[in-house]
Write a protein that holds these residues in place. Structure first.
Motif, mmCIF file in Angstrom:
data_model
loop_
_atom_site.group_PDB
_atom_site.id
_atom_site.type_symbol
_atom_site.label_atom_id
_atom_site.label_comp_id
_atom_site.label_asym_id
_atom_site.label_seq_id
_atom_site.Cartn_x
_atom_site.Cartn_y
_atom_site.Cartn_z
ATOM 1 N N ASP A 176 92.865 -24.456 154.174
ATOM 2 C CA ASP A 176 92.598 -25.660 153.396
ATOM 3 C C ASP A 176 93.700 -25.875 152.360
ATOM 4 O OD1 ASP A 176 89.920 -27.458 152.934
ATOM 5 O OD2 ASP A 176 91.130 -27.291 151.123
ATOM 6 N N TYR A 177 94.045 -27.123 152.112
ATOM 7 C CA TYR A 177 95.121 -27.445 151.178
ATOM 8 C C TYR A 177 94.646 -27.637 149.741
ATOM 9 C CZ TYR A 177 93.216 -32.139 151.662
ATOM 10 O OH TYR A 177 92.356 -33.210 151.660
ATOM 11 N N ILE A 178 93.337 -27.702 149.502
ATOM 12 C CA ILE A 178 92.841 -28.136 148.194
ATOM 13 C C ILE A 178 93.313 -27.218 147.067
ATOM 14 C CG2 ILE A 178 90.739 -28.420 146.799
ATOM 15 C CD1 ILE A 178 89.436 -29.674 149.247
ATOM 16 N N ARG A 179 93.348 -25.923 147.296
ATOM 17 C CA ARG A 179 93.777 -25.017 146.227
ATOM 18 C C ARG A 179 95.242 -25.249 145.842
ATOM 19 N NH1 ARG A 179 93.893 -18.908 148.323
ATOM 20 N NH2 ARG A 179 94.728 -18.719 146.216
ATOM 21 N N TYR A 180 96.022 -25.831 146.741
ATOM 22 C CA TYR A 180 97.427 -26.118 146.442
ATOM 23 C C TYR A 180 97.590 -27.510 145.822
ATOM 24 C CZ TYR A 180 97.655 -22.151 149.560
ATOM 25 O OH TYR A 180 97.434 -20.923 150.139
ATOM 26 N N PHE B 190 94.554 -40.201 139.043
ATOM 27 C CA PHE B 190 95.155 -41.436 139.553
ATOM 28 C C PHE B 190 96.401 -41.156 140.395
ATOM 29 C CE2 PHE B 190 92.919 -42.703 135.628
ATOM 30 C CZ PHE B 190 92.025 -43.611 136.188
ATOM 31 N N ARG B 191 96.551 -39.913 140.832
ATOM 32 C CA ARG B 191 97.694 -39.560 141.673
ATOM 33 C C ARG B 191 97.469 -40.060 143.091
ATOM 34 N NH1 ARG B 191 100.223 -33.475 142.741
ATOM 35 N NH2 ARG B 191 101.678 -34.093 144.409
ATOM 36 N N ARG B 192 98.505 -40.613 143.686
ATOM 37 C CA ARG B 192 98.422 -41.106 145.064
ATOM 38 C C ARG B 192 99.095 -40.102 145.988
ATOM 39 N NH1 ARG B 192 94.714 -44.181 147.247
ATOM 40 N NH2 ARG B 192 95.395 -45.090 149.206
ATOM 41 N N PHE B 193 98.283 -39.353 146.742
ATOM 42 C CA PHE B 193 98.811 -38.395 147.704
ATOM 43 C C PHE B 193 99.093 -39.083 149.034
ATOM 44 C CE2 PHE B 193 96.486 -35.416 144.928
ATOM 45 C CZ PHE B 193 97.390 -34.361 144.833
ATOM 46 N N ARG B 194 100.107 -38.605 149.730
ATOM 47 C CA ARG B 194 100.332 -38.997 151.122
ATOM 48 C C ARG B 194 99.698 -37.948 152.029
ATOM 49 N NH1 ARG B 194 104.847 -38.009 152.657
ATOM 50 N NH2 ARG B 194 105.609 -36.851 150.833
ATOM 51 N N PRO B 195 99.059 -38.355 153.144
ATOM 52 C CA PRO B 195 98.458 -37.363 154.034
ATOM 53 C C PRO B 195 99.440 -36.278 154.461
ATOM 54 C CG PRO B 195 97.734 -39.552 154.660
ATOM 55 C CD PRO B 195 98.786 -39.739 153.597
ATOM 56 N N ILE C 148 98.904 -32.283 154.224
ATOM 57 C CA ILE C 148 98.953 -31.493 155.455
ATOM 58 C C ILE C 148 100.020 -30.414 155.343
ATOM 59 C CG2 ILE C 148 99.555 -31.592 157.906
ATOM 60 C CD1 ILE C 148 98.255 -34.453 157.867
ATOM 61 N N GLY C 149 101.176 -30.774 154.775
ATOM 62 C CA GLY C 149 102.252 -29.799 154.600
ATOM 63 C C GLY C 149 101.829 -28.616 153.757
ATOM 64 N N MET C 150 100.992 -28.868 152.736
ATOM 65 C CA MET C 150 100.509 -27.758 151.905
ATOM 66 C C MET C 150 99.697 -26.775 152.740
ATOM 67 S SD MET C 150 99.213 -29.788 148.509
ATOM 68 C CE MET C 150 100.283 -30.899 147.597
ATOM 69 N N GLY C 151 98.857 -27.301 153.647
ATOM 70 C CA GLY C 151 98.053 -26.434 154.493
ATOM 71 C C GLY C 151 98.865 -25.740 155.565
ATOM 72 N N VAL C 152 99.769 -26.467 156.189
ATOM 73 C CA VAL C 152 100.572 -25.889 157.264
ATOM 74 C C VAL C 152 101.503 -24.811 156.725
ATOM 75 C CG1 VAL C 152 102.388 -26.400 158.963
ATOM 76 C CG2 VAL C 152 100.410 -27.924 158.734
ATOM 77 N N ASP C 153 102.041 -25.003 155.534
ATOM 78 C CA ASP C 153 102.993 -24.049 154.967
ATOM 79 C C ASP C 153 102.333 -22.817 154.361
ATOM 80 O OD1 ASP C 153 105.017 -25.771 155.686
ATOM 81 O OD2 ASP C 153 105.256 -26.647 153.692
ATOM 82 N N ALA C 154 101.033 -22.883 154.115
ATOM 83 C CA ALA C 154 100.326 -21.753 153.509
ATOM 84 C C ALA C 154 100.063 -20.670 154.552
ATOM 85 C CB ALA C 154 99.018 -22.242 152.903
ATOM 86 N N TYR D 292 86.743 -23.184 157.847
ATOM 87 C CA TYR D 292 86.614 -24.591 157.465
ATOM 88 C C TYR D 292 87.840 -25.031 156.666
ATOM 89 C CZ TYR D 292 84.381 -28.876 155.854
ATOM 90 O OH TYR D 292 84.080 -30.186 155.611
ATOM 91 N N SER D 293 88.412 -26.177 157.045
ATOM 92 C CA SER D 293 89.647 -26.616 156.403
ATOM 93 C C SER D 293 89.774 -28.129 156.441
ATOM 94 C CB SER D 293 90.858 -25.986 157.108
ATOM 95 O OG SER D 293 92.069 -26.519 156.604
ATOM 96 N N ASN D 294 89.963 -28.732 155.273
ATOM 97 C CA ASN D 294 90.193 -30.172 155.200
ATOM 98 C C ASN D 294 91.526 -30.570 155.827
ATOM 99 O OD1 ASN D 294 87.925 -31.512 153.523
ATOM 100 N ND2 ASN D 294 88.384 -29.642 152.390
#
Length: 401
Positions: A133-137, A155-160, A164-170, A183-185
């Protein structure tokens, strides 16, 4: 994110016929119990064989005392995943997606190399991809037990692709295809990108036209900004005692969760949606059968659940098997479960999250709200049998994010 437990206020209930002999009074009393246990506001709808009960207890705004209402809109968190999974299955039916195709065939830029060749669409849907999951990052202060990231990202605008990169790189949670899954968002943001690639339109737009409209939902949609349109409650986040008093996060940019958990809906719409889905009116019967093939998945709170393709299975002793999902976002939590015959349906929403403060070892303490939500859920799912019935085999937690 950690989610509601299934077995988990001025009170008012809309006039309706009782769903079972348990009656409106017993349902309302159980709902009031959730408010008395410490949730500012809770509202729900229960359906049984065409009869409907709606109730609410507590306040939508602590500051003004404005009461909650059964028809309020709610950020429903990971219940969104069932909508996204249904959209993917529609594309499977049309031959544009194969469940066992490698995701690297479609999105090599997001999941490159050997990993992209091993992870299939099915693995994303049932959380056996091994992607963490990327949320912790995305919310790094949570690793330091600080709420700072919640305010920084309001009010931060994230790009998908960024998330996704945060999860894939972890570091991987497991090998692709291994069970129990994790389980992973990250999985469901990838499914949103896949949906956009094969349909040529934004995933949220496709889901709105082909899932939400097909189900006949009138008060469900993805937010277009940080504010919720229509009547809704404030959403109070306690963050396991770090925010005391709990802080309102009802105004929030939901780009941090997108096709994984950004939907806004009502309890009425959720009960309608799951009824239509289980009746084979959103996807075909064969697709539904695929969605109901479950594997063991470790939820973000460490519990093990039975998870299919965007659907969670809950077996109850004496009251049947229920399908649905739950979800949380900052300050809001929702559970929606429908019995497999479609006759009994229950959706409940609360406007407080992560109410369990830490014990001396730093672990979340048991809280009366946990027991009160379980009691209401049993009553709502089982009627009179709910007074003593519980989930079979100890599988009574819905903790899926």
């Amino acid at each position: 994110m950690a989610a509601l437990s299934l077995f988990a206020g001025t009170a008012s209930a809309a006039p309706a016929s009782p769903p079972t002999a348990s009656g409106p009074a017993q349902l309302q009393s159980a709902l009031d119990g959730v408010h008395r246990a410490g949730v500012p506001g809770v509202f729900a709808e229960v359906r049984d064989a065409g009869r409907t009960w709606r109730g609410a207890s507590g306040v939508a705004d602590i500051g003004t005392g404005r009461p909650v209402r059964p028809d309020m809109r709610q950020r429903v968190g990971s219940i969104t995943k069932t909508f996204t999974a249904a959209a993917i299955m529609q594309q499977v039916e049309q031959g544009r997606i194969r469940l066992d195709a490698p995701i690297g065939d479609h999105l090599p830029q997001l999941v490159p190399g050997e990993r992209g060749r091993k992870i299939t669409v099915r693995m994303l849907l049932n959380h056996t991809s091994g992607l963490p999951d990327y949320i912790r990052y995305a919310f790094p202060s949570l690793q330091e037990m600080s709420p700072k990231s919640l305010d920084d990202n309001r009010f931060r605008r994230f790009r998908p692709a960024e998330l996704i990169g945060m999860g894939v790189d972890a570091p991987a949670a497991s090998e692709p295809g291994a069970t129990p899954g994790a389980y992973s968002n990250t999985n469901y943001l990838l499914l949103g990108e896949l949906l956009e690639q094969v349909t040529g339109v934004p995933a949220e737009e496709y889901i709105a036209r082909n899932v939400i409209e097909r189900a006949g939902l009138r008060h469900t949609g993805f937010p277009t900004g940080p504010r919720i349109e229509g009547p809704h409650s404030r959403m109070y986040e306690a963050l396991w005692g770090l925010l005391d008093p709990p802080r309102d996060y009802s105004v929030y940019d939901m780009s941090w969760t997108g096709t994984g958990a950004a939907l806004v809906s009502t309890m009425d719409d959720l009960n309608l949606f799951y009824g239509e889905l289980l009746a084979g009116k959103i996807v075909s019967r064969s697709s539904l059968a695929q969605m109901q093939r479950t594997v063991a998945v470790v939820a973000l709170d460490g519990s093990t659940i039975e998870y299919g393709l965007g659907l969670h299975k809950v077996a109850t002793e004496g009251c049947g098997t229920f399908w649905g999902h739950d979800g949380t976002v900052w300050g809001a939590g929702t559970i929606s479960l429908t019995r497999d015959d479609g006759r009994r349906r229950m959706s409940v929403a609360v406007n407080l999250q992560r109410w369990n403060g830490p014990d001396s070892s730093g672990e979340p303490r048991h809280h009366p709200v946990d027991d009160a939500l379980k009691a209401f859920s049993r009553r709502a799912m089982c009627g009179d049998a709910g007074a003593g019935a519980g989930p079979a085999g100890g599988a009574g937690e819905v903790s899926t994010g």
